[in-house]
Design a protein around this motif. Structure first.
Motif, PDB file in Angstrom:
ATOM      1  N   ILE A 123      36.644  40.456  47.584  1.00  0.00           N
ATOM      2  CA  ILE A 123      36.855  41.878  47.287  1.00  0.00           C
ATOM      3  C   ILE A 123      36.346  42.744  48.431  1.00  0.00           C
ATOM      4  N   GLY A 124      35.174  42.409  48.962  1.00  0.00           N
ATOM      5  CA  GLY A 124      34.603  43.193  50.058  1.00  0.00           C
ATOM      6  C   GLY A 124      35.506  43.225  51.279  1.00  0.00           C
ATOM      7  N   ARG A 125      36.009  42.056  51.679  1.00  0.00           N
ATOM      8  CA  ARG A 125      36.911  42.001  52.833  1.00  0.00           C
ATOM      9  C   ARG A 125      38.181  42.799  52.571  1.00  0.00           C
ATOM     10  N   ALA A 126      38.691  42.719  51.345  1.00  0.00           N
ATOM     11  CA  ALA A 126      39.920  43.442  51.008  1.00  0.00           C
ATOM     12  C   ALA A 126      39.706  44.956  51.066  1.00  0.00           C
ATOM     13  N   MET A 150      39.678  38.258  36.924  1.00  0.00           N
ATOM     14  CA  MET A 150      39.145  36.977  36.469  1.00  0.00           C
ATOM     15  C   MET A 150      40.157  35.864  36.707  1.00  0.00           C
ATOM     16  N   GLU A 151      41.424  36.172  36.440  1.00  0.00           N
ATOM     17  CA  GLU A 151      42.475  35.172  36.666  1.00  0.00           C
ATOM     18  C   GLU A 151      42.733  34.974  38.159  1.00  0.00           C
ATOM     19  N   THR A 152      42.729  36.076  38.916  1.00  0.00           N
ATOM     20  CA  THR A 152      42.990  36.004  40.357  1.00  0.00           C
ATOM     21  C   THR A 152      41.967  35.152  41.081  1.00  0.00           C
ATOM     22  N   TYR A 153      40.684  35.358  40.752  1.00  0.00           N
ATOM     23  CA  TYR A 153      39.613  34.672  41.467  1.00  0.00           C
ATOM     24  C   TYR A 153      39.086  33.443  40.730  1.00  0.00           C
TER      25      TYR A 153
END
Length: 244
Positions: free
Chosen positions: A28-31, A50-53
């Motif tokens: 998330i931070g990089r994005a 939750m599903e994505t990661y």
């Protein structure tokens, strides 16, 4: 926070052991820093992330709390998690700085980094020349030797140089000046991954410059130490901003 050197270690594809919490924070931070999640945008719902990661709600929420503490997001009931304005980001957080390595090149941001580096590291090298111990100098020379004998490994060269800069900050006896280490690491990582055809020449010139800095520190000559470090900063400045 992340361990100093983590960004440079990653240049060779070697990463720290993964855990779900750090994985989500980094993704998330990089994005956010790269602009994939723009300032002002609202992140996807908990269920989607939750599903994505592939993590639990507990892990996700702890990750969001960490990102909120770094100033990158703000979580509000019934609104969701919104990406904060850059003015709220903690740019002295080493992890936030490291994420900028993966962002599109930004000349203004690099210029700002060099201004901050000069503002912190020049006083640090002055303090080092005045307060260094024999052990500080011994360790600086040791790590300089490690840099000079690193061969084709930009990772080993970068880590050794980072140790020298860390020792300069440490020997200044001003704890606050250690805040420069994260800035130095990001700039080193960028410099070492610019133009592979000239990286060997850059490393040679950088090591030669650091040797002059160390010798001036050992001699207690603050003026020469500042002058030689300024030359090192200019070398990095020209290399990084060329073509940006």
């Amino acid at each position: 926070m992340i361990e100093a050197g983590s960004l440079i270690r990653s240049l060779s594809g070697r990463h720290a052991a993964r855990n779900f919490h750090s994985f989500v924070i980094n993704e998330i931070g990089r994005a956010i820093v790269s602009g994939e999640f723009p300032v002002g945008s609202v992140l996807a719902s908990d269920a989607v992330m939750m599903e994505t990661y592939g993590v639990s709600r507990t892990v996700l929420r702890e990750a969001v709390k960490t990102l909120e503490a770094k100033g990158l997001v703000e979580a509000r009931p019934k609104v969701g998690t919104r990406v904060s304005p850059k003015s709220r980001w903690n740019f002295f957080d080493s992890q936030v700085l490291a994420w900028h390595f993966h962002a599109p090149p930004d000349r203004r941001f690099y210029e700002n980094l060099f201004e901050v580096r000069a503002a912190l590291e020049l006083p640090a090298v002055t303090g080092a020349a005045r307060h260094r111990t024999a052990e500080h100098v011994r360790l600086m020379k040791y790590w300089l030797h490690q840099a000079a004998t690193s061969g084709d490994s930009i990772e080993q060269f970068g880590l050794a140089c980072l140790e020298v800069h860390s020792l300069i900050a440490e020997s200044s006896q001003n704890t606050l000046l250690r805040g420069v280490v994260g800035v130095v690491e990001l700039l080193l990582a960028v410099a070492l991954t610019r133009n592979a055809s000239t990286v060997s020449a850059y490393c040679e010139a950088s090591a030669a410059g650091l040797e002059k800095v160390i010798l001036a520190i050992e001699a207690g000559n603050a003026e020469d130490a500042r002058a030689h470090l300024s030359t090192c900063l200019e070398l990095d400045h020209e290399r990084i901003l060329e073509g940006v």
